[in-house]
Design a protein around this motif. Structure first.
Motif, PDB file in Angstrom:
ATOM      1  N   LYS A  58       0.831  -1.204   0.000  1.00 50.46           N
ATOM      2  CA  LYS A  58       0.000   0.000   0.000  1.00 50.46           C
ATOM      3  C   LYS A  58       0.864   1.252   0.000  1.00 50.46           C
ATOM      4  O   LYS A  58       0.567   2.222  -0.695  1.00 50.46           O
ATOM      5  CB  LYS A  58      -0.938   0.007   1.207  1.00 50.46           C
ATOM      6  CG  LYS A  58      -2.062  -0.980   1.093  1.00 50.46           C
ATOM      7  CD  LYS A  58      -2.955  -0.950   2.314  1.00 50.46           C
ATOM      8  CE  LYS A  58      -4.079  -1.955   2.206  1.00 50.46           C
ATOM      9  NZ  LYS A  58      -4.919  -1.970   3.401  1.00 50.46           N
ATOM     10  N   GLY A  59       1.934   1.247   0.774  1.00 49.36           N
ATOM     11  CA  GLY A  59       2.840   2.396   0.813  1.00 49.36           C
ATOM     12  C   GLY A  59       3.515   2.617  -0.527  1.00 49.36           C
ATOM     13  O   GLY A  59       3.639   3.755  -0.996  1.00 49.36           O
ATOM     14  N   THR A  60       3.938   1.529  -1.161  1.00 48.16           N
ATOM     15  CA  THR A  60       4.586   1.631  -2.464  1.00 48.16           C
ATOM     16  C   THR A  60       3.602   2.164  -3.502  1.00 48.16           C
ATOM     17  O   THR A  60       3.957   3.033  -4.304  1.00 48.16           O
ATOM     18  CB  THR A  60       5.120   0.252  -2.896  1.00 48.16           C
ATOM     19  OG1 THR A  60       6.019  -0.220  -1.894  1.00 48.16           O
ATOM     20  CG2 THR A  60       5.845   0.341  -4.212  1.00 48.16           C
ATOM     21  N   ASP A  61       2.364   1.670  -3.492  1.00 51.63           N
ATOM     22  CA  ASP A  61       1.360   2.154  -4.428  1.00 51.63           C
ATOM     23  C   ASP A  61       1.108   3.648  -4.249  1.00 51.63           C
ATOM     24  O   ASP A  61       0.995   4.398  -5.220  1.00 51.63           O
ATOM     25  CB  ASP A  61       0.037   1.393  -4.252  1.00 51.63           C
ATOM     26  CG  ASP A  61       0.129  -0.048  -4.717  1.00 51.63           C
ATOM     27  OD1 ASP A  61       1.093  -0.380  -5.441  1.00 51.63           O
ATOM     28  OD2 ASP A  61      -0.766  -0.841  -4.350  1.00 51.63           O
ATOM     29  N   GLY A  62       1.028   4.091  -3.004  1.00 59.50           N
ATOM     30  CA  GLY A  62       0.819   5.512  -2.725  1.00 59.50           C
ATOM     31  C   GLY A  62       1.971   6.356  -3.229  1.00 59.50           C
ATOM     32  O   GLY A  62       1.767   7.437  -3.797  1.00 59.50           O
ATOM     33  N   MET A  63       3.204   5.874  -3.038  1.00 59.01           N
ATOM     34  CA  MET A  63       4.370   6.632  -3.507  1.00 59.01           C
ATOM     35  C   MET A  63       4.399   6.692  -5.030  1.00 59.01           C
ATOM     36  O   MET A  63       4.756   7.726  -5.606  1.00 59.01           O
ATOM     37  CB  MET A  63       5.658   6.008  -2.965  1.00 59.01           C
ATOM     38  CG  MET A  63       5.832   6.247  -1.483  1.00 59.01           C
ATOM     39  SD  MET A  63       7.379   5.706  -0.713  1.00 59.01           S
ATOM     40  CE  MET A  63       8.098   4.544  -1.782  1.00 59.01           C
ATOM     41  N   VAL A  64       4.026   5.615  -5.692  1.00 59.56           N
ATOM     42  CA  VAL A  64       3.995   5.609  -7.158  1.00 59.56           C
ATOM     43  C   VAL A  64       2.951   6.599  -7.656  1.00 59.56           C
ATOM     44  O   VAL A  64       3.208   7.383  -8.578  1.00 59.56           O
ATOM     45  CB  VAL A  64       3.720   4.184  -7.690  1.00 59.56           C
ATOM     46  CG1 VAL A  64       3.388   4.206  -9.168  1.00 59.56           C
ATOM     47  CG2 VAL A  64       4.906   3.284  -7.420  1.00 59.56           C
ATOM     48  N   ARG A  65       1.770   6.607  -7.058  1.00 57.72           N
ATOM     49  CA  ARG A  65       0.726   7.554  -7.466  1.00 57.72           C
ATOM     50  C   ARG A  65       1.174   9.001  -7.261  1.00 57.72           C
ATOM     51  O   ARG A  65       0.949   9.862  -8.107  1.00 57.72           O
ATOM     52  CB  ARG A  65      -0.559   7.289  -6.685  1.00 57.72           C
ATOM     53  CG  ARG A  65      -1.285   6.059  -7.145  1.00 57.72           C
ATOM     54  CD  ARG A  65      -2.680   5.979  -6.527  1.00 57.72           C
ATOM     55  NE  ARG A  65      -3.129   4.603  -6.558  1.00 57.72           N
ATOM     56  CZ  ARG A  65      -3.497   3.910  -5.511  1.00 57.72           C
ATOM     57  NH1 ARG A  65      -3.504   4.458  -4.321  1.00 57.72           N
ATOM     58  NH2 ARG A  65      -3.882   2.666  -5.630  1.00 57.72           N
ATOM     59  N   LEU A  66       1.793   9.262  -6.126  1.00 60.13           N
ATOM     60  CA  LEU A  66       2.282  10.610  -5.841  1.00 60.13           C
ATOM     61  C   LEU A  66       3.353  11.018  -6.848  1.00 60.13           C
ATOM     62  O   LEU A  66       3.341  12.153  -7.354  1.00 60.13           O
ATOM     63  CB  LEU A  66       2.839  10.677  -4.417  1.00 60.13           C
ATOM     64  CG  LEU A  66       3.405  12.025  -3.970  1.00 60.13           C
ATOM     65  CD1 LEU A  66       2.310  13.086  -3.982  1.00 60.13           C
ATOM     66  CD2 LEU A  66       4.017  11.917  -2.593  1.00 60.13           C
TER      67      LEU A  66
END
Length: 100
Positions: A58-66
């Motif tokens: 989830k953290g990785t997905d959020g960083m990719v989106r950002l």
């Protein structure tokens, strides 16, 4: 286990046999409890690992989106800033052509 006040050899032997059986039974119960505890610890470890991977994902997905959002915003600013002088010149030319 009861030992008579004046035990004979048979009484002592029977008491020792009973003690051995009791110890054997206690040992088996302890082994079962130990296995149950190991299974619970393994299950908790697996659930904890799954949770860690889930949080990491989830953290990785959020960083990719950002990151994608920042890249798109930066690209938009760069592209629109290069159009800005051309648009101002075109609008000025149209206004001067209509005025004259």
């Amino acid at each position: 286990m009861k030992i008579p006040e004046n035990p004979n050899n048979n009484d002592l032997r029977d008491s020792l046999v009973q003690l051995r059986e009791d110890l054997s039974q206690t040992r088996e119960e302890f082994g079962q409890k130990f296995e149950e505890l190991n299974n619970k610890i393994e299950k908790i470890t697996i659930e904890k690992s799954d949770y860690k991977f889930d949080v990491y994902g989830k953290g990785t997905d959020g960083m990719v989106r950002l990151s994608i959002t920042i890249i798109i915003a930066t690209a938009s600013v760069v592209v629109l800033s290069s159009f800005s002088p051309a648009m101002i010149a075109m609008i000025t030319a149209l206004l001067n052509a209509n005025a004259g």
